[in-house]
Design a protein around this motif. Structure first.
Motif, short mmCIF file in Angstrom:
data_model
loop_
_atom_site.label_atom_id
_atom_site.label_comp_id
_atom_site.label_asym_id
_atom_site.label_seq_id
_atom_site.Cartn_x
_atom_site.Cartn_y
_atom_site.Cartn_z
N TRP A 1 -2.19 -2.59 7.05
CA TRP A 1 -2.28 -3.93 6.45
C TRP A 1 -1.21 -4.14 5.38
CZ3 TRP A 1 -4.21 -4.58 1.27
CH2 TRP A 1 -4.30 -5.91 0.85
N SER A 2 -0.96 -3.11 4.58
CA SER A 2 0.04 -3.24 3.52
C SER A 2 1.43 -3.48 4.06
CB SER A 2 0.04 -1.98 2.63
OG SER A 2 -1.21 -1.80 2.00
N SER A 3 1.72 -2.91 5.24
CA SER A 3 3.06 -3.04 5.83
C SER A 3 3.17 -4.19 6.81
CB SER A 3 3.43 -1.73 6.54
OG SER A 3 3.48 -0.65 5.64
N HIS B 1 -5.61 0.58 5.69
CA HIS B 1 -5.01 0.01 4.49
C HIS B 1 -3.49 0.05 4.56
CE1 HIS B 1 -4.08 -0.59 0.22
NE2 HIS B 1 -5.28 -1.14 0.10
N ALA B 2 -2.95 1.18 5.03
CA ALA B 2 -1.49 1.32 5.13
C ALA B 2 -0.92 0.34 6.15
CB ALA B 2 -1.14 2.75 5.51
#
Length: 528
Positions: free
Chosen positions: A166-168, A163-164
């Motif tokens: 993908w978020s960045s 998730h981290a």
């Protein structure tokens, strides 16, 4: 409905909840060494509310929080920890090791709690004195999108890592496991493979640095630990060399669109014929596609992810694997991050769902593994399915079969401790599920019998197994004069690590000669 059943069993295997905690099996809080250890922790500036003693009301729920297999909750054979330290920073880990050595209390680290034999939070030896350092409070992920790297702490789950990233950086991903609740620390320690393994290899193939608290309580980076220890922690199994605090990883590019499909066949609709052909086709497909198998008594699911569009995939499958009879209707296009919940939780799951660390089931399991280097004949597959159907009266079973070849097999087996590379067609994970003690006796006997039946058809000398699918039936350490015996460790160690086991044992002798970090299947020291 059939896909729902497959997904439900897969989720059960990945994340297990708990209902009962046994009484402490060894020394109480009033034991002098226990009191000295806990007093030392507080003197080392660990706040008392982060130290959960057996006598505290918080101890049971904290211990329960990451126990994934309920069969370990109600047993008189297990020893529970003297206390649980909920580490919030590196100095807490260092303090636990320093105080543990001083007061003769060993330390075991727990990140996600998915150890199949529960060795991150329990011990089989009645006299074993240990505390647990729980890393779930240390789960930061720092992504450097420009450099394509990330630092991730061991307490993070794979879902939190994905998730981290993908978020960045939506066009970057990482090659690791399918189950998002698995902890990074344990997963990386054993190698770590998943749906990107054929394109990019293992998780540890992309680890470029790490920080580790060693057996003296010192914090080491790659330069300070040296290349031998850095090699050992990337696939040599957890709980042997120290506690890895964080990992520096190289991220991998992912396309804007990936295609996922599930094609289901039953034995009546040619499942065994297709599976027999799959053995030789799947390991030789292009790197961009992974077609794994989930085999159950009455159905076989061919589950795949392709790094590209359906239009690109269809001609490839029709040419290379026509017997699967895949159609456009089977295609599900999405982003890479959307494939994580889709494969694990189903089509209604969202990306946010992979951040859920909680447990949802109360089903007992036994896991075993094999590696296959020669195709299994169709006649044998028929017998295997007949055996799978025998279990349905008192349990459930799934075989997760992951193809190798491509990138994972092109890396030399000595590059990391994970040795199952060139020549491997696929890995089998056997998962047996049951409810109740009576069913457990029958289910475990069935599991042993199937494993014995498979022996002529899988790898030999040694019969290989995957370290992250830990199985104490392969062997246990024996402590001789206070040190785990290398001779006894070879029995199980060479199955996990082949020829790399000897090098791992020599590294252990260099960095932890007193065998402080020890469990029932930790690497024993080999002194030259």
């Amino acid at each position: 409905m059939s896909r729902f059943k497959t997904l439900l069993l897969f989720i059960i295997f990945c994340i297990f909840s708990s209902c009962y905690i046994p009484s402490p099996a060894i020394a109480s809080d009033h034991d002098p060494s226990s009191k000295g250890f806990i007093h030392c922790l507080t003197k080392k500036s660990i706040p008392p509310w982060l130290i959960h003693k057996r006598s505290s009301s918080s101890y049971t729920p904290i211990l329960k929080s990451s126990i994934r297999n309920p069969k370990f909750l109600n047993t008189t054979a297990s020893t529970t920890p003297l206390c649980i330290v909920m580490a919030k920073k590196t100095s807490h880990i260092q303090a636990a090791v320093v105080c543990g050595r001083r007061h003769r209390v060993r330390v075991r680290a727990r990140s996600g709690g998915h150890d199949y034999e529960g060795l991150s939070y329990r011990a089989e030896g009645r006299l074993e004195r240990f505390a647990v350092v729980d890393l779930s409070g240390m789960r930061s992920v720092r992504v450097d999108a420009a450099r394509g790297t990330a630092w991730v702490q061991s307490g993070a789950t794979l879902g939190e890592l994905y998730h981290a990233i993908w978020s960045s950086a939506p066009r970057l991903g990482f090659a690791a496991g399918v189950c998002p609740t698995v902890g990074v620390g344990g997963h990386f320690s054993g190698g770590g493979f998943g749906m990107l393994q054929r394109k990019y290899g293992l998780a540890v193939d992309h680890v470029v640095n790490a920080t580790l608290v060693d057996a003296r309580g010192d914090l080491l980076g790659r330069d300070a630990m040296g290349e031998d220890l850095f090699w050992a922690i990337r696939g040599g199994g957890g709980g042997s060399f120290g506690i890895v605090v964080s990992w520096h990883i190289k991220l991998v590019p992912v396309p804007p669109t990936v295609t996922v499909f599930d094609v289901v066949r039953t034995p009546e609709r040619g499942a065994i014929d297709v599976l027999t052909k799959w053995q030789e086709i799947a390991p030789r497909l292009p790197d961009d596609i992974m077609v794994r198998v989930i085999a159950e008594p009455r159905r076989v699911t061919f589950e795949a992810m392709y790094l590209g569009t359906c239009d690109e995939l269809l001609p490839l499958m029709h040419h290379r694997f026509p017997d699967l009879a895949m159609t456009r209707a089977d295609c599900n296009e999405m982003t890479w991050i959307e494939s994580i919940p889709y494969i694990h939780l189903g089509s209604n799951a969202t990306v946010a769902d992979i951040l859920n660390r909680s447990s949802i089931s109360r089903v007992n399991t036994k896991n075993r593994s094999d590696y296959v280097r020669q195709p299994i004949p169709k006649s044998i597959w028929k017998k295997i399915f007949a055996k799978l159907q025998q279990l349905t009266n008192f349990g459930e079973v799934q075989l997760f079969i992951d193809p190798y070849g491509a990138k994972i097999s092109r890396i030399h087996e000595s590059a990391t401790p994970f040795p199952h590379r060139e020549g491997v067609l696929y890995n089998i994970q056997y998962i047996t599920y049951w409810n109740g003690d009576a069913n457990g006796t029958l289910a475990l006997k069935w599991s042993r019998d199937l494993y014995k039946f498979m022996e002529p058809y899988v790898s030999k000398n040694p019969r290989e197994a995957y370290a992250n699918y830990r199985d104490l039936d392969l062997g246990r350490n024996k402590v001789v004069n206070g040190i785990s015996s290398y001779h006894h460790g070879k029995v199980w160690g060479e199955k996990y690590f082949r020829a790399n086991f000897e090098r791992l044992a020599k590294v252990k002798a260099m960095v932890d000669p007193d065998d402080y970090f020890r469990n029932e299947q930790s690497i024993p020291p080999l002194f030259e």
